[in-house]
Design an enzyme around this catalytic site. Structure first.
Site, short mmCIF file in Angstrom:
data_model
loop_
_atom_site.label_atom_id
_atom_site.label_comp_id
_atom_site.label_asym_id
_atom_site.label_seq_id
_atom_site.Cartn_x
_atom_site.Cartn_y
_atom_site.Cartn_z
N THR A 135 -0.06 -2.95 -4.90
CA THR A 135 1.06 -2.01 -4.81
C THR A 135 2.13 -2.77 -4.07
O THR A 135 1.82 -3.74 -3.37
CB THR A 135 0.64 -0.74 -4.00
OG1 THR A 135 -0.11 0.14 -4.85
CG2 THR A 135 1.81 0.03 -3.43
N ARG A 142 -4.40 9.53 -14.16
CA ARG A 142 -4.77 9.43 -12.73
C ARG A 142 -3.54 9.03 -11.91
O ARG A 142 -2.81 8.12 -12.27
CB ARG A 142 -5.89 8.40 -12.56
CG ARG A 142 -6.30 8.16 -11.10
CD ARG A 142 -5.57 6.99 -10.48
NE ARG A 142 -6.03 6.69 -9.14
CZ ARG A 142 -5.39 5.86 -8.30
NH1 ARG A 142 -4.30 5.25 -8.68
NH2 ARG A 142 -5.87 5.63 -7.10
N VAL A 143 -3.31 9.72 -10.81
CA VAL A 143 -2.21 9.36 -9.92
C VAL A 143 -2.78 9.12 -8.52
O VAL A 143 -3.59 9.90 -8.04
CB VAL A 143 -1.15 10.50 -9.86
CG1 VAL A 143 -0.04 10.14 -8.89
CG2 VAL A 143 -0.57 10.76 -11.25
N GLY A 144 -2.36 8.02 -7.89
CA GLY A 144 -2.86 7.68 -6.56
C GLY A 144 -1.93 8.16 -5.45
O GLY A 144 -1.14 9.09 -5.64
N ASP A 145 -2.01 7.49 -4.31
CA ASP A 145 -1.24 7.92 -3.13
C ASP A 145 0.22 7.46 -3.15
O ASP A 145 1.06 8.06 -2.47
CB ASP A 145 -1.89 7.35 -1.86
CG ASP A 145 -1.91 5.82 -1.89
OD1 ASP A 145 -2.30 5.25 -2.93
OD2 ASP A 145 -1.53 5.19 -0.88
N THR A 178 -0.89 0.84 1.00
CA THR A 178 -1.54 0.28 -0.18
C THR A 178 -3.04 0.29 0.03
O THR A 178 -3.51 0.06 1.14
CB THR A 178 -1.06 -1.16 -0.46
OG1 THR A 178 -1.87 -1.72 -1.51
CG2 THR A 178 -1.15 -2.07 0.76
N GLY A 179 -3.77 0.60 -1.02
CA GLY A 179 -5.23 0.62 -0.89
C GLY A 179 -5.85 1.64 -1.83
O GLY A 179 -5.23 2.03 -2.82
#
Ligand code: ASP
Length: 327
Positions: free
Chosen positions: A193, A221-224, A244-245
């Site tokens: 990221t 799918r959506v991340g943070d 990021t992670g």
């Protein structure tokens, strides 16, 4: 004797202070990252190492130019992130990781610490610089987050640069997808990221984050990264964060907001708040890193992984890039 002792004590105190809180806050500061936990020393060739550092330097250059010229923190973070989105080495914009179906679905967010105005986009497929679409949402819609094809349409209508979906796909990410589908997960293929946080000459904070997410993620799918309070947060009263992670863990721990809450309510330094919050992420089983800039000028580039592509520049002329945790 007494004078010597006092001089030594003063020198020691100022050395300690310079690690977390500079004695005098630089006129402006910029921190960037290009993903955590995605590199292994053993797998990094000198050529790759140099290319990543050059990419980080380009982003620092773009953001520093804005800040040195008296520009706003929010313009600086956008400028730095755009450079990283255009660089195919990083997982954002061109060169993003692909979904299980071989498509780039891009997420980004931006937040202005002056008024906590924020914009976020998810599942973007044709906007060359998703961070610009996030800014468009922030500035023109009165909303905070849009997802899917409406973002592409809105961006096109506003005149942002539109590219065919293939623009984002690189041979390296196609190979990584093939390997993942075959069950061969390499750390350097998994995710990444990019992000930036800045304080401008007027003391304003801002944060921006952009990503392709996780390699071989299920479509949708959506991340943070586009979630305000998880992957991105900025408030002049507390701090600015880009994360990021492992996105799911970062969402569950409300990482970015939690760091700023610790700064604001517990009086922690950027370093203390980052480390306490990453400990929470680790307790949930997640790995990653954060860049944090506090209103008091303290900064943290922290990770619980082997490394994080990162960089820092400020008005004193300081400019440094790092990859591994121990440098
Ligand atoms: N946080 C990103 C996501 O979960 C991935 C990363 O930063 O490595 O989408």
């Amino acid at each position: 004797m007494r004078i010597v002792f006092l001089a030594i004590a003063a020198a020691l105190l100022s050395a300690c202070a310079s690690v977390e809180t500079p004695m005098a806050k630089p006129e402006w500061t910029l921190l960037i990252h290009g993903g955590a936990g995605v590199m292994r020393r053993a797998e990094m060739t000198p050529g790759m190492d140099a290319a990543y550092r050059a990419g980080l330097n380009d982003a620092l250059e773009a953001g520093s130019k804005v800040l040195a010229g008296g520009g706003l923190a929010v313009d600086a973070v956008e400028a730095a992130v755009r450079v990283l989105e255009d660089n195919p080495s990083f997982n954002a914009g061109k060169g993003a990781v692909l979904t299980r179906e071989g498509v780039a679905e891009l997420d980004a967010s931006i937040m202005d610490g002056r008024d906590r105005n924020a914009g976020a986009v998810a599942q973007v497929r044709t906007v060359k610089n998703p961070i610009r679409a996030a800014r468009l949402v922030m500035e023109t819609t009165g909303r905070v987050m849009f997802a899917g094809k409406e973002v592409d349409a809105m961006a096109a209508k506003a005149g942002l640069e539109i590219v065919p979906p293939e623009y984002f796909i690189t041979p390296r990410r196609l190979d990584a997808l093939k390997r993942a589908i075959a069950g061969d997960w390499q750390p350097m293929d998994r995710h990444g990221t990019v992000g930036a946080v800045a304080m401008d000459k007027a003391g304003n904070l801002a944060a921006a984050t952009s990503t392709g997410g996780m390699n071989a993620k299920p479509p949708g799918r959506v991340g943070d990264s586009p979630i305000i309070g998880a992957g991105t947060y900025a408030d002049n009263a507390s701090c600015a964060v880009s994360a990021t992670g492992d996105g799911e863990h970062f969402i569950r721990a409300s990482v970015a907001r939690m760091i700023c809450a610790r700064v604001q309510m517990q009086g922690m330094s950027a370093e203390q708040a980052a480390s306490a919050t990453l400990d929470e992420v680790a307790a949930l089983g997640g790995t990653g890193g954060v860049i944090v800039l506090s209103h008091d000028g303290s900064a943290a580039l922290r990770m619980n992984t082997e490394g994080m592509f990162r960089g820092r520049a400020d008005a004193t002329g300081f400019r440094r890039m790092g990859i591994y945790a121990d440098e």
